[in-house]
Design a protein around this motif. Structure first.
Motif, short mmCIF file in Angstrom:
data_model
loop_
_atom_site.label_atom_id
_atom_site.label_comp_id
_atom_site.label_asym_id
_atom_site.label_seq_id
_atom_site.Cartn_x
_atom_site.Cartn_y
_atom_site.Cartn_z
N VAL A 48 54.72 -29.15 -7.91
CA VAL A 48 54.42 -29.10 -6.45
C VAL A 48 55.81 -28.42 -5.78
N PRO A 49 56.93 -29.12 -5.99
CA PRO A 49 58.12 -28.52 -5.27
C PRO A 49 58.17 -26.93 -5.66
N LEU A 50 57.87 -26.69 -6.70
CA LEU A 50 58.14 -25.33 -7.18
C LEU A 50 57.01 -24.54 -6.44
N LEU A 51 55.82 -24.87 -5.98
CA LEU A 51 54.89 -24.11 -5.26
C LEU A 51 55.44 -23.79 -3.96
N PHE A 52 56.03 -24.87 -3.46
CA PHE A 52 56.58 -24.58 -2.09
C PHE A 52 57.88 -23.56 -2.01
N ALA A 53 58.46 -23.80 -3.22
CA ALA A 53 59.92 -22.81 -3.38
C ALA A 53 59.38 -21.43 -3.44
N TYR A 54 58.25 -21.02 -4.27
CA TYR A 54 57.98 -19.75 -4.71
C TYR A 54 56.76 -19.22 -4.16
N LEU A 55 55.83 -19.87 -3.45
CA LEU A 55 54.64 -19.05 -2.92
C LEU A 55 55.00 -18.60 -1.39
N PRO A 56 54.36 -17.70 -1.11
CA PRO A 56 54.79 -16.91 0.21
C PRO A 56 54.57 -17.80 1.52
N SER A 57 53.68 -18.73 1.36
CA SER A 57 53.83 -19.48 2.75
C SER A 57 53.42 -20.94 2.55
N PRO A 58 54.06 -21.88 3.08
CA PRO A 58 53.59 -23.27 3.13
C PRO A 58 52.14 -23.45 3.02
N SER A 59 51.35 -22.95 3.73
CA SER A 59 49.77 -23.12 3.78
C SER A 59 49.23 -22.74 2.33
N ILE A 60 49.70 -21.80 1.79
CA ILE A 60 49.16 -21.47 0.44
C ILE A 60 49.61 -22.44 -0.53
N ALA A 61 50.93 -22.94 -0.39
CA ALA A 61 51.46 -23.85 -1.32
C ALA A 61 50.74 -25.33 -1.00
N GLY A 62 50.54 -25.67 0.22
CA GLY A 62 49.84 -26.91 0.60
C GLY A 62 48.43 -27.01 -0.12
N ASN A 63 47.64 -25.87 0.17
CA ASN A 63 46.39 -25.76 -0.35
C ASN A 63 46.35 -25.85 -2.09
N MET A 64 47.09 -25.30 -2.64
CA MET A 64 47.11 -25.24 -4.05
C MET A 64 47.66 -26.97 -4.55
N ALA A 65 48.73 -27.29 -3.76
CA ALA A 65 49.12 -28.69 -3.90
C ALA A 65 48.17 -29.85 -3.84
N ALA A 66 47.45 -29.57 -2.98
CA ALA A 66 46.18 -30.43 -2.59
C ALA A 66 45.23 -30.57 -3.86
N ARG A 67 44.99 -29.22 -4.32
CA ARG A 67 43.74 -29.16 -5.65
C ARG A 67 44.64 -29.71 -6.66
N LEU A 68 46.11 -29.62 -6.99
CA LEU A 68 46.59 -30.28 -8.24
C LEU A 68 46.52 -31.95 -8.05
N PHE A 69 46.77 -32.24 -6.78
CA PHE A 69 46.90 -33.68 -6.58
C PHE A 69 45.49 -34.37 -6.93
N ALA A 70 44.44 -33.62 -6.42
CA ALA A 70 43.04 -34.10 -6.78
C ALA A 70 42.83 -34.13 -8.13
N ALA A 71 43.14 -33.15 -8.72
CA ALA A 71 43.13 -33.14 -10.39
C ALA A 71 43.84 -34.17 -10.89
N GLN A 72 45.00 -34.53 -10.33
CA GLN A 72 45.84 -35.62 -11.03
C GLN A 72 45.27 -36.92 -10.83
N THR A 73 44.37 -37.08 -9.52
CA THR A 73 43.84 -38.13 -9.45
C THR A 73 42.61 -38.54 -10.46
N TRP A 74 42.21 -37.49 -10.96
CA TRP A 74 41.01 -37.80 -12.00
C TRP A 74 41.73 -38.00 -13.26
N VAL A 75 42.87 -37.44 -13.49
CA VAL A 75 43.66 -37.93 -14.82
C VAL A 75 44.04 -39.27 -14.66
#
Length: 149
Positions: free
Chosen positions: A25-52
């Motif tokens: 997630v920190p890498l997403l915010f560092a390298y994706l073009p906008s915080p909005s895109i990074a935030g949306n992807m982070a939300a998906r990753l955290f949702a997947a992490q919940t199921w793990v």
């Protein structure tokens, strides 16, 4: 092999929390073009992490005692509160905090709450991993140095 399953599952839980929350997630915010895109992807990753986390906690609960026994293994007695706490934290974060962040409702507050809850879940997973590894160390060793089956 069955006696190693709790340690493997706890390592998966703790390792996935560590990788997603402190690396990806920190890498997403560092390298994706906008915080909005990074935030949306982070939300998906955290949702997947919940199921793990849910899957790992359920497996740990299922293997916490021998078949046809009432008493739990020693590692499970010591770790049960942390398994249940981590499970509850994961579900509360996903269904209580995440929807408020997505709705952009008082972002500073809910981001802080979510971060604290994620860190507490990480701590619960670490304690569970620690107890399962202590169980591994307590197993009898055979002469060749490997754990007997």
């Amino acid at each position: 092999m069955r006696h190693r399953l709790p340690a493997l599952v706890a390592a998966l839980w703790w390792g996935s929390l560590t990788t997603i929350g402190f690396l990806v997630v920190p890498l997403l915010f560092a390298y994706l073009p906008s915080p909005s895109i990074a935030g949306n992807m982070a939300a998906r990753l955290f949702a997947a992490q919940t199921w793990v986390a849910v899957a790992c906690c359920l497996v740990l609960l299922l293997v916490s005692r021998p078949r046809n026994a009432v008493a739990q293994y020693p590692w499970a007695q010591a770790a049960m509160l942390f398994i249940l706490g981590g499970l509850l934290l994961a579900l509360l974060n996903q269904y209580g905090v995440a929807p408020r962040i997505v709705a952009r409702q008082d972002l500073r507050l809910w981001h802080s709450v979510g971060t604290v809850m994620y860190a507490l879940q990480w701590g619960c997973a670490l304690v569970v991993l620690w107890h399962t590894l202590r169980q591994e160390a307590a197993l009898p060793q055979c002469e060749g140095g490997s754990v007997s089956a």
